[in-house]
Write a protein that holds these residues in place. Sequence first.
Motif, PDB file in Angstrom:
ATOM      1  N   SER B  70     -30.129  15.177   9.253  1.00 50.99           N
ATOM      2  CA  SER B  70     -28.876  15.728   8.735  1.00 50.99           C
ATOM      3  C   SER B  70     -28.718  17.209   9.029  1.00 50.99           C
ATOM      4  N   VAL B  73     -27.307  18.007  12.349  1.00 57.43           N
ATOM      5  CA  VAL B  73     -26.028  17.385  12.724  1.00 57.43           C
ATOM      6  C   VAL B  73     -24.941  18.401  13.085  1.00 57.43           C
ATOM      7  N   ASP B  89     -22.026  10.599  12.926  1.00 58.81           N
ATOM      8  CA  ASP B  89     -23.320  10.973  12.360  1.00 58.81           C
ATOM      9  C   ASP B  89     -23.485  10.294  11.012  1.00 58.81           C
ATOM     10  N   SER B  90     -24.685  10.404  10.458  1.00 58.51           N
ATOM     11  CA  SER B  90     -24.902   9.862   9.115  1.00 58.51           C
ATOM     12  C   SER B  90     -25.386  10.992   8.196  1.00 58.51           C
ATOM     13  N   TYR B  91     -24.740  12.143   8.358  1.00 59.87           N
ATOM     14  CA  TYR B  91     -24.999  13.333   7.538  1.00 59.87           C
ATOM     15  C   TYR B  91     -25.004  12.964   6.061  1.00 59.87           C
ATOM     16  N   ASP B  92     -26.094  13.256   5.354  1.00 56.08           N
ATOM     17  CA  ASP B  92     -26.200  12.741   3.984  1.00 56.08           C
ATOM     18  C   ASP B  92     -26.420  13.822   2.924  1.00 56.08           C
ATOM     19  N   SER B 118     -20.933  11.306   8.138  1.00 55.12           N
ATOM     20  CA  SER B 118     -21.532  10.629   6.987  1.00 55.12           C
ATOM     21  C   SER B 118     -21.308   9.125   7.023  1.00 55.12           C
ATOM     22  N   GLY B 153     -33.852  10.319   4.148  1.00 60.23           N
ATOM     23  CA  GLY B 153     -33.563  11.748   3.997  1.00 60.23           C
ATOM     24  C   GLY B 153     -34.670  12.461   3.232  1.00 60.23           C
TER      25      GLY B 153
END
Lengths: 299, 299
Positions: B70, B73, B89-92, B118, B153
Amino acid sequence: MQYRIAIVGYGNIGRFALEAVEAADDFVLTGVVRRTASLDRIPPELQDYPVAGSINELGKVDVALLCVPSRAVPEYAREILSAGVNTVDSYDIHGELVRLKKELDPVAREHNCVSVISAGWDPGTDSMIRGIFEFMAPHGLTHTNFGPGMSMGHTVAAKAIPGVKNALAMTIPAGAGVHRRMVYVELEQGAEFDRVAEAIKADPYFRVDATTVIPVHRVERLIDTGHGVMMERKGVSGKTHNQRFRYEMRVNNPALTAQIMVAAARAGLRQKPGCYTMLEIPVIDYLYGERDELLNRLV
Amino acid sequence: MQYRIAIVGYGNIGRFALEAVEAADDFVLTGVVRRTASLDRIPPELQDYPVAGSINELGKVDVALLCVPSRAVPEYAREILSAGVNTVDSYDIHGELVRLKKELDPVAREHNCVSVISAGWDPGTDSMIRGIFEFMAPHGLTHTNFGPGMSMGHTVAAKAIPGVKNALAMTIPAGAGVHRRMVYVELEQGAEFDRVAEAIKADPYFRVDATTVIPVHRVERLIDTGHGVMMERKGVSGKTHNQRFRYEMRVNNPALTAQIMVAAARAGLRQKPGCYTMLEIPVIDYLYGERDELLNRLV
């Protein structure tokens, strides 16, 4: 800013729509449209609102909730969209939905307004969740299990059968998306039970499922509007099997339908002209509130 | 028509992204971007694909899946969007999401492309379901319960602590949306356990929850990527209380995340330029297939 909303039809859903509109901060009720015959018997909760035989008598309306039986939706929607007013319905004849969308889309575009069709819990929010389950695991099976609960669509269909004075159609889950229907009927004087039962079983609403018809003295005493759904998907994400998803709800059925219609009315006001199903509108558009605040809270 | 997709970063998510892309009919893998250091050790499943140190070496790319931590990103997204390539992206980092959206939105618009941020299961599909639950019952409480399962994460965050050779961070549901964290750590030679444990507990990923740190000899033997969510809402539709909703999933975590990223890549290709969270895109856009067929099947 409050949008002006009208309720068209004041049956089971219409009554709960009134409550959902009253509970919403961004809508104000412009009035209720009822059949002329009902206009002299105004129920107490409508005393403070205009009640009219036509939406044209209500002044400016931004959006109309069509709380009428599914079969009456296409005609009401065409007429109200033609007056430049957004519509929301909870049309639930699954196979006919794309046809209705294609019929209403050009009408909505021509009159620069928006129609959101089939806004209820199934079709509606269940459809959205089915879609989400499918893109999370594209291969696999989804089963939607309904009930036990009263099906409003099936109850209306049963009541329309000649010889039926009153009816209650219950949906009973039999597992893996298979259902039975239990139909409790109060007969009209002189009606023959066997003929009524056959007519119910032959109706398009019932002929696809095992249906039991039961004669009763008073349907009224059996009615409870609780309902439920249990949806399951077992599927494959990428090449990984055995991904499991489950959605369950236990609700007052007309209250939820009416609430979803109000959310769809809000969402419709945020779309470009045309006709939409709930799958075609972003989730955030159904929600009341400031966009960044919603994202911070929900995401 | 097949879109050209690249995988940027080839860790846990990247490997499952490869499988999800291979399983998708509408994408073809253009190649994988890895840090230069890894370029001479190409794993067998990548033999048939270009592997490069930069996305610019891969020719035309329609969309890049950013399978990087993350914290990395924002920089990758800015760079790749600036080359006119869509990103997912899978920004968390939940609190930072709106800020990231505001940072990437003008970059995406300027270069006529789309960023979906996300895109995972939380934030991501859980956010969509939280939104649906909220518009079905606008007043009430939603609790999202995670686990038991490995938090990717949190595991990455624990591994970044000085003195940690390897780590596994487990999320344990304690009910009503409260969680504990169990962190299993393998120490580097000479590292002092108490200092490592304090550093983990002070990290932003951990300091909000009760955290237990446990020293182990081999983290590797504890790893299972199964994970789960159980989300519940009890709320009010209109004026009707006690409406109950529940969503549950039991999945392989990185497989689901990667699958959702591929669905978001598809959805991004159907949006106008800009930066979107999953809440801001219609459900149908994530799905592969002809629109009317999807509506007939899902609605």
